[in-house]
Write an enzyme that holds these catalytic residues in place. Sequence first.
Site, PDB file in Angstrom:
ATOM      1  N   GLU A 105      82.817  36.326   8.736  1.00 27.80           N
ATOM      2  CA  GLU A 105      82.110  37.580   8.501  1.00 27.80           C
ATOM      3  C   GLU A 105      81.341  37.473   7.193  1.00 27.80           C
ATOM      4  O   GLU A 105      81.754  36.758   6.281  1.00 27.80           O
ATOM      5  CB  GLU A 105      83.100  38.742   8.382  1.00 27.80           C
ATOM      6  CG  GLU A 105      83.292  39.553   9.630  1.00 27.80           C
ATOM      7  CD  GLU A 105      82.124  40.457   9.959  1.00 27.80           C
ATOM      8  OE1 GLU A 105      80.984  40.208   9.520  1.00 27.80           O
ATOM      9  OE2 GLU A 105      82.338  41.436  10.671  1.00 27.80           O
ATOM     10  N   ASP A 109      84.323  45.648   4.741  1.00 26.27           N
ATOM     11  CA  ASP A 109      84.529  46.857   3.943  1.00 26.27           C
ATOM     12  C   ASP A 109      85.629  47.687   4.577  1.00 26.27           C
ATOM     13  O   ASP A 109      86.789  47.510   4.265  1.00 26.27           O
ATOM     14  CB  ASP A 109      83.236  47.620   3.646  1.00 26.27           C
ATOM     15  CG  ASP A 109      82.343  47.831   4.839  1.00 26.27           C
ATOM     16  OD1 ASP A 109      82.838  48.014   5.966  1.00 26.27           O
ATOM     17  OD2 ASP A 109      81.125  47.839   4.646  1.00 26.27           O
ATOM     18  N   LYS A 137      85.184  44.388   0.131  1.00 30.59           N
ATOM     19  CA  LYS A 137      85.216  45.586  -0.714  1.00 30.59           C
ATOM     20  C   LYS A 137      86.640  46.152  -0.698  1.00 30.59           C
ATOM     21  O   LYS A 137      86.985  46.951   0.174  1.00 30.59           O
ATOM     22  CB  LYS A 137      84.239  46.639  -0.187  1.00 30.59           C
ATOM     23  CG  LYS A 137      82.786  46.216  -0.242  1.00 30.59           C
ATOM     24  CD  LYS A 137      81.906  47.319   0.328  1.00 30.59           C
ATOM     25  CE  LYS A 137      80.450  46.935   0.337  1.00 30.59           C
ATOM     26  NZ  LYS A 137      79.616  47.995   0.941  1.00 30.59           N
ATOM     27  N   PHE A 158      76.175  49.105  -1.541  1.00 29.81           N
ATOM     28  CA  PHE A 158      75.415  48.575  -0.414  1.00 29.81           C
ATOM     29  C   PHE A 158      74.585  47.397  -0.887  1.00 29.81           C
ATOM     30  O   PHE A 158      73.779  47.525  -1.810  1.00 29.81           O
ATOM     31  CB  PHE A 158      74.517  49.652   0.208  1.00 29.81           C
ATOM     32  CG  PHE A 158      73.916  49.199   1.499  1.00 29.81           C
ATOM     33  CD1 PHE A 158      74.662  49.241   2.667  1.00 29.81           C
ATOM     34  CD2 PHE A 158      72.622  48.698   1.549  1.00 29.81           C
ATOM     35  CE1 PHE A 158      74.120  48.790   3.864  1.00 29.81           C
ATOM     36  CE2 PHE A 158      72.080  48.257   2.742  1.00 29.81           C
ATOM     37  CZ  PHE A 158      72.826  48.303   3.905  1.00 29.81           C
TER      38      PHE A 158
END
Length: 181
Positions: A105, A109, A137, A158
Amino acid sequence: MKDRIELHGKFFKPFMSNAQVEKIIDGVAEKLNRDFASGDEVPMFLCVLNGAIMFTAAVMKRVHFNAELVSIKMSSYQGTTSTGTVLVPLGLTGSVKGRNVIVFEDIVDTGNTIIALKELLLSKGARDVRICTMLMKPEVYNKPEKLDYVGAEIPNAFIVGYGLDYDELGRNYDKIYVLDE
């Protein structure tokens, strides 16, 4: 590194240089090489399209063991936020039955996509599923599932570049940029 880039009317500023990204990739490849050095098994690398293409390719060039490559397309983002719903517009491009699968990946998040994918792979007969992500994250990842290979942890912001996109733009940058609000 460009000071700012514009994608779909939003501006992004530098977050991580290419040298930092390459160091992350070197670290992930080193861990994979250590874990699969014996060469007794040929794991299957599963690239989650489109975001993980650059990361997967870079890691593949650095591993010293045989691996097969398949892909799947999954998505949970619309614009700059997660929808909470995981879509699978393109299924698996190969069988995982009886295989040790390493999922690649670009970023984890909330973990919704990765958990849905792991469940899918196990339901299709994968022997073992490991998760390998370039970025994570930790502020928003709240799943009990362990991530096996994490390149780096970042704040909940982001980002685009090195495969990561904003509505399909920005993947081509070899650096990573963060939304400049």
